[in-house]
Design a protein around this motif. Structure first.
Motif, PDB file in Angstrom:
ATOM      1  N   SER A  41       0.847  -1.198   0.000  1.00 24.40           N
ATOM      2  CA  SER A  41       0.000   0.000   0.000  1.00 24.40           C
ATOM      3  C   SER A  41       0.873   1.234   0.000  1.00 24.40           C
ATOM      4  O   SER A  41       1.961   1.256   0.573  1.00 24.40           O
ATOM      5  CB  SER A  41      -0.892   0.019   1.239  1.00 24.40           C
ATOM      6  N   THR A  42       0.431   2.222  -0.691  1.00 20.83           N
ATOM      7  CA  THR A  42       1.041   3.547  -0.611  1.00 20.83           C
ATOM      8  C   THR A  42      -0.072   4.479  -0.149  1.00 20.83           C
ATOM      9  O   THR A  42      -1.113   4.558  -0.794  1.00 20.83           O
ATOM     10  CB  THR A  42       1.562   3.995  -1.982  1.00 20.83           C
ATOM     11  N   THR A  43       0.133   5.083   0.994  1.00 25.65           N
ATOM     12  CA  THR A  43      -0.922   5.941   1.532  1.00 25.65           C
ATOM     13  C   THR A  43      -0.417   7.362   1.693  1.00 25.65           C
ATOM     14  O   THR A  43       0.646   7.594   2.265  1.00 25.65           O
ATOM     15  CB  THR A  43      -1.415   5.430   2.892  1.00 25.65           C
TER      16      THR A  43
ATOM     17  N   PRO B   7       1.903  10.751   8.128  1.00 34.07           N
ATOM     18  CA  PRO B   7       2.733  10.978   6.951  1.00 34.07           C
ATOM     19  C   PRO B   7       2.531   9.877   5.910  1.00 34.07           C
ATOM     20  O   PRO B   7       2.096   8.794   6.242  1.00 34.07           O
ATOM     21  CB  PRO B   7       4.142  10.924   7.527  1.00 34.07           C
ATOM     22  N   SER B   8       2.859  10.165   4.661  1.00 27.18           N
ATOM     23  CA  SER B   8       2.682   9.196   3.585  1.00 27.18           C
ATOM     24  C   SER B   8       3.669   8.037   3.781  1.00 27.18           C
ATOM     25  O   SER B   8       4.811   8.247   4.173  1.00 27.18           O
ATOM     26  CB  SER B   8       2.893   9.888   2.248  1.00 27.18           C
ATOM     27  N   ARG B   9       3.179   6.838   3.530  1.00 30.17           N
ATOM     28  CA  ARG B   9       4.000   5.658   3.791  1.00 30.17           C
ATOM     29  C   ARG B   9       3.756   4.570   2.774  1.00 30.17           C
ATOM     30  O   ARG B   9       2.645   4.419   2.283  1.00 30.17           O
ATOM     31  CB  ARG B   9       3.638   5.078   5.167  1.00 30.17           C
ATOM     32  N   ASN B  10       4.793   3.786   2.507  1.00 33.29           N
ATOM     33  CA  ASN B  10       4.636   2.553   1.738  1.00 33.29           C
ATOM     34  C   ASN B  10       4.743   1.402   2.731  1.00 33.29           C
ATOM     35  O   ASN B  10       5.744   1.274   3.416  1.00 33.29           O
ATOM     36  CB  ASN B  10       5.744   2.424   0.693  1.00 33.29           C
TER      37      ASN B  10
HETATM   38  C1  LIG Z   1       6.395   4.726  -2.212  1.00 34.38           C
HETATM   39  O1  LIG Z   1       6.613   4.001  -3.414  1.00 34.38           O
HETATM   40  C2  LIG Z   1       6.579   4.812  -4.564  1.00 34.38           C
HETATM   41  C3  LIG Z   1       6.694   3.920  -5.779  1.00 34.38           C
HETATM   42  O2  LIG Z   1       6.935   2.608  -5.467  1.00 34.38           O
HETATM   43  C4  LIG Z   1       7.696   5.838  -4.502  1.00 34.38           C
HETATM   44  O3  LIG Z   1       7.658   6.662  -5.641  1.00 34.38           O
HETATM   45  C5  LIG Z   1       7.533   6.677  -3.244  1.00 34.38           C
HETATM   46  O4  LIG Z   1       8.620   7.569  -3.124  1.00 34.38           O
HETATM   47  C6  LIG Z   1       7.448   5.803  -2.009  1.00 34.38           C
HETATM   48  N1  LIG Z   1       7.123   6.629  -0.866  1.00 34.38           N
HETATM   49  C7  LIG Z   1       7.737   6.517   0.320  1.00 34.38           C
HETATM   50  C8  LIG Z   1       7.252   7.404   1.407  1.00 34.38           C
HETATM   51  O5  LIG Z   1       8.643   5.687   0.506  1.00 34.38           O
END
Ligand SMILES: *[C@@H]1O[C@H](CO)[C@@H](O)[C@H](O)[C@H]1NC(C)=O
Ligand SMILES: *[C@@H]1O[C@H](CO)[C@@H](O)[C@H](O)[C@H]1NC(C)=O
Ligand SMILES: *[C@@H]1O[C@H](CO)[C@@H](O)[C@H](O)[C@H]1NC(C)=O
Length: 279
Positions: free
Chosen positions: A124-126, A131-134
């Motif tokens: 998931s990418t939120t 804060p935004s997180r993967n």
């Molecule tokens: C999440 O993943 C995307 C693409 O996979 C990337 O562009 C982005 O920088 C990542 N964001 C974080 C917060 O790691």
């Protein structure tokens, strides 16, 4: 001698590595034919019997032992709170009463790991909430014929990568059914060579490169190369040491001969020459 010692230590650690590698699980990439069923070298795996199809998770309240609980549903996405929408895995922070999507249902991929075996990976990418997180969830499929389905939190390591064990009889691969009645007993049957083709076109086999495998076979190739290099070095060293040994043997014989001479003549000059030739 120091280099030999180093090599010895290197060989010991290398053999240790080989032992670990040979203990590792063989990679068996699994090819999805639905969102939760796939075929690999062992057979067919299908998680449909342990999936809800009514927007709710089949597994819920799975604790990490601290202040998080997780919900999981294979095959179909579910909603929980306002944050987890079309989720495969949802996390609830019980102290903050906050939901996080760990993986969306439509992100599923199969991962063949030398450490864990077959895993289903969700991500998931939120952007919201901040804060935004993967985040990534790895659900390790543990074949356990005694369990219908049990999800266990393993660890979050590294941060935002979550590992779970799914103990289930449905995680056991069902071997492909025999194609003919007599074929059931032939476990190690070798087929006869195919008849000569009259029409053009080789049979198409699925390309293994299209499979998402994070722990690739590259590591094994590198290891093999490493072993080869070490073997070459070892051979070289054996030849070298044989040469050095025979050279020393010769010089020892010469020395003995010289000693005999110096005993006969006893001159200082000859002793000097002998010392010069000594190592
Ligand atoms: C999440 O993943 C995307 C693409 O996979 C990337 O562009 C982005 O920088 C990542 N964001 C974080 C917060 O790691
Ligand atoms: C997936 O493959 C299995 C066995 O190979 C088969 O029984 C099943 O019907 C297939 N499912 C779909 C949706 O194609
Ligand atoms: C979740 O599990 C805990 C103990 O592990 C239990 O006390 C609680 O009632 C469970 N909650 C639900 C909603 O099942």
């Amino acid at each position: 001698m120091a280099s030999l010692n180093t090599l010895f230590v290197f060989c010991i650690s290398l053999s240790g590595t080989i032992t670990i590698f040979s203990d590792a699980i063989t990679l068996k990439p699994c090819m999805f034919n639905s969102t939760c069923s796939c075929n690999n070298a062992d057979g067919y795996i299908d998680l449909h019997p342990i999936a809800n199809n009514n927007n709710t998770p089949h597994f819920s309240n799975v604790t990490d032992g601290y202040n998080h609980v997780y919900s999981f549903n294979p095959c179909y996405g579910f909603d929980e709170g306002s944050v987890c929408q079309n989720a495969a895995i949802c996390q609830l922070d019980t102290t903050a009463n906050k939901y996080n999507v760990i993986g969306y249902a439509d992100t599923v991929r199969s991962v063949s790991s030398s450490m864990y075996g077959l895993m289903f990976k969700y991500s998931s990418t939120t952007d919201m909430p901040q804060p935004s997180r993967n985040r990534t969830a790895y659900v390790v499929l543990v074949c356990d014929a005694t369990k219908e389905g049990e999800l266990q939190f393993v660890q979050e390591d590294p941060v935002n990568e979550f590992y779970f064990y799914l103990y289930s009889t449905h995680a056991c691969a069902i071997p492909p059914a025999p194609t003919s009645p007599g074929a059931a007993t032939r476990t190690f049957w070798t087929p006869p060579p195919p008849p000569v083709r009259t029409t053009a076109g080789p049979p198409t086999t699925p390309s293994p490169t299209s499979l998402p495998v994070i722990f690739s076979q590259k590591a094994e190739v590198v290891l093999m190369l490493c072993i080869l290099i070490v073997l070459i070095i070892l051979c070289g060293l054996v030849i070298l040491s044989v040469c050095v040994f025979s050279a020393r043997l010769k010089s020892t014989n010469n020395e003995k001969a010289e000693l005999g001479q110096s005993a006969n003549y006893g001159t200082k000059d000859e002793t000097k020459i002998r010392l010069k030739t000594d190592f």
